[in-house]
Design a protein around this motif. Structure first.
Motif, PDB file in Angstrom:
ATOM      1  N   LYS A 198       0.822  -1.205   0.000  1.00 53.48           N
ATOM      2  CA  LYS A 198       0.000   0.000   0.000  1.00 53.48           C
ATOM      3  C   LYS A 198       0.861   1.262   0.000  1.00 53.48           C
ATOM      4  O   LYS A 198       0.550   2.237  -0.699  1.00 53.48           O
ATOM      5  CB  LYS A 198      -0.925   0.006   1.228  1.00 53.48           C
ATOM      6  CG  LYS A 198      -2.081  -0.955   1.148  1.00 53.48           C
ATOM      7  CD  LYS A 198      -2.859  -0.989   2.454  1.00 53.48           C
ATOM      8  CE  LYS A 198      -3.412   0.356   2.847  1.00 53.48           C
ATOM      9  NZ  LYS A 198      -4.141   0.302   4.136  1.00 53.48           N
ATOM     10  N   LYS A 199       1.933   1.249   0.756  1.00 54.59           N
ATOM     11  CA  LYS A 199       2.814   2.409   0.846  1.00 54.59           C
ATOM     12  C   LYS A 199       3.438   2.721  -0.517  1.00 54.59           C
ATOM     13  O   LYS A 199       3.490   3.874  -0.956  1.00 54.59           O
ATOM     14  CB  LYS A 199       3.913   2.130   1.880  1.00 54.59           C
ATOM     15  CG  LYS A 199       4.797   3.327   2.204  1.00 54.59           C
ATOM     16  CD  LYS A 199       5.914   2.930   3.154  1.00 54.59           C
ATOM     17  CE  LYS A 199       5.392   2.494   4.500  1.00 54.59           C
ATOM     18  NZ  LYS A 199       6.494   2.196   5.458  1.00 54.59           N
ATOM     19  N   ILE A 200       3.905   1.681  -1.209  1.00 54.32           N
ATOM     20  CA  ILE A 200       4.506   1.867  -2.532  1.00 54.32           C
ATOM     21  C   ILE A 200       3.470   2.390  -3.520  1.00 54.32           C
ATOM     22  O   ILE A 200       3.708   3.350  -4.267  1.00 54.32           O
ATOM     23  CB  ILE A 200       5.108   0.538  -3.037  1.00 54.32           C
ATOM     24  CG1 ILE A 200       6.296   0.131  -2.163  1.00 54.32           C
ATOM     25  CG2 ILE A 200       5.538   0.653  -4.499  1.00 54.32           C
ATOM     26  CD1 ILE A 200       6.755  -1.297  -2.377  1.00 54.32           C
ATOM     27  N   PHE A 203      13.328   5.333  -2.406  1.00 52.48           N
ATOM     28  CA  PHE A 203      13.374   4.808  -1.033  1.00 52.48           C
ATOM     29  C   PHE A 203      13.034   5.895  -0.020  1.00 52.48           C
ATOM     30  O   PHE A 203      12.408   5.612   1.012  1.00 52.48           O
ATOM     31  CB  PHE A 203      14.753   4.208  -0.754  1.00 52.48           C
ATOM     32  CG  PHE A 203      14.940   2.842  -1.352  1.00 52.48           C
ATOM     33  CD1 PHE A 203      14.475   1.716  -0.704  1.00 52.48           C
ATOM     34  CD2 PHE A 203      15.572   2.684  -2.576  1.00 52.48           C
ATOM     35  CE1 PHE A 203      14.631   0.457  -1.256  1.00 52.48           C
ATOM     36  CE2 PHE A 203      15.736   1.428  -3.143  1.00 52.48           C
ATOM     37  CZ  PHE A 203      15.266   0.315  -2.488  1.00 52.48           C
ATOM     38  N   GLU A 204      13.419   7.128  -0.296  1.00 54.05           N
ATOM     39  CA  GLU A 204      13.080   8.214   0.617  1.00 54.05           C
ATOM     40  C   GLU A 204      11.567   8.459   0.633  1.00 54.05           C
ATOM     41  O   GLU A 204      10.955   8.585   1.701  1.00 54.05           O
ATOM     42  CB  GLU A 204      13.802   9.503   0.184  1.00 54.05           C
ATOM     43  CG  GLU A 204      15.309   9.462   0.385  1.00 54.05           C
ATOM     44  CD  GLU A 204      15.984  10.690  -0.202  1.00 54.05           C
ATOM     45  OE1 GLU A 204      15.250  11.595  -0.683  1.00 54.05           O
ATOM     46  OE2 GLU A 204      17.220  10.742  -0.204  1.00 54.05           O
ATOM     47  N   LYS A 205      10.969   8.537  -0.536  1.00 52.60           N
ATOM     48  CA  LYS A 205       9.549   8.862  -0.631  1.00 52.60           C
ATOM     49  C   LYS A 205       8.660   7.740  -0.069  1.00 52.60           C
ATOM     50  O   LYS A 205       7.626   7.994   0.535  1.00 52.60           O
ATOM     51  CB  LYS A 205       9.170   9.143  -2.085  1.00 52.60           C
ATOM     52  CG  LYS A 205       9.665  10.479  -2.617  1.00 52.60           C
ATOM     53  CD  LYS A 205       9.309  10.661  -4.081  1.00 52.60           C
ATOM     54  CE  LYS A 205       9.722  12.015  -4.599  1.00 52.60           C
ATOM     55  NZ  LYS A 205       8.884  13.115  -4.063  1.00 52.60           N
ATOM     56  N   THR A 206       9.068   6.497  -0.303  1.00 50.11           N
ATOM     57  CA  THR A 206       8.262   5.375   0.189  1.00 50.11           C
ATOM     58  C   THR A 206       8.604   5.001   1.626  1.00 50.11           C
ATOM     59  O   THR A 206       7.944   4.138   2.220  1.00 50.11           O
ATOM     60  CB  THR A 206       8.467   4.138  -0.697  1.00 50.11           C
ATOM     61  OG1 THR A 206       9.869   3.826  -0.765  1.00 50.11           O
ATOM     62  CG2 THR A 206       7.933   4.389  -2.096  1.00 50.11           C
ATOM     63  N   ASP A 207       9.629   5.620   2.167  1.00 51.46           N
ATOM     64  CA  ASP A 207      10.059   5.364   3.546  1.00 51.46           C
ATOM     65  C   ASP A 207      10.410   3.893   3.762  1.00 51.46           C
ATOM     66  O   ASP A 207      10.122   3.307   4.806  1.00 51.46           O
ATOM     67  CB  ASP A 207       8.957   5.792   4.527  1.00 51.46           C
ATOM     68  CG  ASP A 207       9.462   5.885   5.967  1.00 51.46           C
ATOM     69  OD1 ASP A 207      10.663   6.174   6.147  1.00 51.46           O
ATOM     70  OD2 ASP A 207       8.679   5.651   6.897  1.00 51.46           O
TER      71      ASP A 207
END
Length: 371
Positions: A312-314, A341-345
C-alpha cells in the motif's frame, strides 16, 4: 501414413494437444478477426471494441480467483449461456470476460453480475481491472499445491487485494499497475516483470534427513539438481547421503524437488520479498526487470499485515508522485532510486544493490534504441 509436406493436413490426427482457439471465439470476433479499428474503456471494467465493418463487441471484465470450485465455474457458464450465447474467456491475470455483440445486452448482464453475492455479502463478480487501476493479481499455488513454497499464495493475495479493492474498481492511478505473486524463487508468477511483485524467499539451506535420504531419493538426481554445485554425495555412518555447502546454496529448492528428504521451508527462514518496477510493455520506455526493494518480511498468516502495508505504501506514493501514463518503474527511474526509497520510507540495505550483468546487451535490446 507418413507426413506429406505437399499435403500437410492429410491424415492429420487432430485430437493431440489443445483445440484451435478460434473454435471458441464469438461469431462477431470471428467475422472481424484482424480488422479491429480501436477500443475504448466506457467505465471501469467495461470495454468496447470497434471494427472496420462498424460492428462492436462490449466486454465486461470481472475479477476471478486463481483456484475455483466446480460450482463457481458452473455459475460462470450459466451467466455466459444466459447473456453471451455461451461464450466466455479468462485473461492471463485470472479475470473473467463476458462479451456481448449488442449494447442492449450490456445493462442486463451488468445488473445480473452485481446481484450475485457470496454468503458473507461480498460480490462474486467484482467489475474492474481496466485502465489506470490495479489489475487482478496473477499468482502461483502457495501452500495449497507448491512443494517449494516459502509463502502462501491465495492467502497473501486475498489480504493484499482486500486493501487494493478500490483501485481494482476505479482508475485513479497514473497508469495501470500489474501486481503479482510467486510463492518461491522458481517464480511461476510474473514477478520479474510486474509493477509490484511479492515473492516467497527461503533464507536457510535445506535440512538433510540422513536416516531416510537413501531410501527416498536418487542421490545423483539430488546432486545434479543444484544449479550452484552445492550438493555432494557422502556417507553418514553406514548410510549413503549428501552434504550441502551452505556458502554456495542459493535456497532455490531444486534439491527438494528431486529429493523429499531435503526440505528447506522454515518458519523463521522463509518469508516475503517485494520487488517493483518491472514491465513487459515497450510503451514510452523499454521493458524492465523488477528490482528488490524489500528483501524480507516474515510470514504473518492469515493477513500478512507488514506485506500489505508495504504494498500500500509503494502504491499510494506512486499514485501521488508519478506523471500521467508513467509506469511505476518509469517513475522510479525518473526520480532516482535513492528518492524512491526516501519517498516510500523503505529502508535501503546492501542486499538491494543491483549488480546483475549477465546477458546485459541482450536484455537492453528492444524496439527502443539499443544502447
Amino acid at each position: 501414413m507418413g507426413y506429406d509436406a505437399k499435403n500437410p493436413m492429410k491424415d492429420r490426427i487432430t485430437d493431440i494437444g489443445p483445440r484451435d482457439y478460434k473454435e471458441f471465439l464469438p461469431p462477431v470476433i470471428k467475422r472481424n478477426f484482424g480488422t479491429w479499428l480501436y477500443h475504448d474503456i466506457l467505465e471501469p471494467g467495461v470495454l468496447v471494441h470497434v471494427s472496420e465493418s462498424g460492428e462492436k463487441v462490449f466486454t465486461v471484465r470481472v475479477g476471478g480467483a486463481r483456484l475455483m470450485s466446480v460450482t463457481h465455474i458452473r455459475e460462470i457458464c450459466d451467466i455466459a449461456d444466459k447473456h453471451c450465447d455461451g461464450y466466455v474467456r479468462w485473461t492471463t491475470r485470472n479475470n473473467i470476460e463476458f462479451m456481448v455483440d449488442d449494447e442492449a445486452k450490456l445493462k442486463p448482464l451488468m445488473e445480473d453480475l452485481e446481484k450475485r453475492k457470496f454468503a458473507g455479502g461480498s460480490l462474486k463478480f467484482p467489475r474492474g481491472g481496466t485502465g489506470a487501476g490495479v489489475t487482478n493479481m496473477v499468482h502461483t499455488q502457495g501452500w495449497l499445491h507448491c512443494h517449494t513454497a516459502a509463502i502462501d499464495a491465495s492467502g497473501v493475495v486475498k489480504a493484499v487485494m482486500d486493501e487494493l479493492y478500490e483501485d481494482f474498481e476505479k482508475m485513479r492511478l497514473p497508469a495501470h499497475v500489474r501486481v503479482s505473486l510467486a510463492c518461491c524463487l522458481n517464480m511461476c508468477g510474473a514477478v520479474h516483470c510486474s509493477d509490484i511483485a511479492i515473492l516467497g524467499v527461503h533464507r536457510k539451506p535445506p535440512m538433510v534427513d540422513n536416516d531416510n535420504l537413501s531410501n527416498m531419493c536418487e542421490i545423483p538426481l539430488a546432486v545434479a539438481s543444484c544449479p550452484t554445485g552445492a550438493i555432494k554425495a557422502t556417507t553418514v555412518g553406514d548410510k549413503k547421503s549428501v552434504v550441502v555447502n551452505n556458502d554456495k546454496c542459493m535456497y532455490c529448492g531444486n534439491c527438494f524437488t528431486m529429493c523429499p528428504a531435503m526440505p528447506l521451508a522454515d518458519a523463521e527462514g522463509s518469508g516475503v520479498a517485494i520487488l517493483v518496477g518491472g514491465k513487459l510493455s515497450n510503451r514510452i520506455t523499454a521493458p524492465m526487470f523488477s528490482k528488490v526493494v524489500v528483501p524480507f518480511l516474515p510470514n504473518e498468516a492469515p493477513r500478512w499485515p507488514q506485506t500489505v502495508e508495504a504494498v500500500k505504501k509503494i502504491l499510494n506514493t506512486y499514485a501521488k508522485d508519478a506523471k500521467k501514463y508513467e509506469r511505476l518503474g518509469d517513475w522510479a527511474a525518473r526520480i532516482g532510486w535513492e528518492r524512491f526509497f526516501e519517498k516510500t520510507d523503505l529502508p535501503f540495505t546492501e542486499h538491494l544493490i543491483d549488480d546483475y550483468r549477465f546477458a546485459y546487451t541482450t536484455w537492453r535490446t528492444s524496439t527502443q534504441f539499443k544502447f
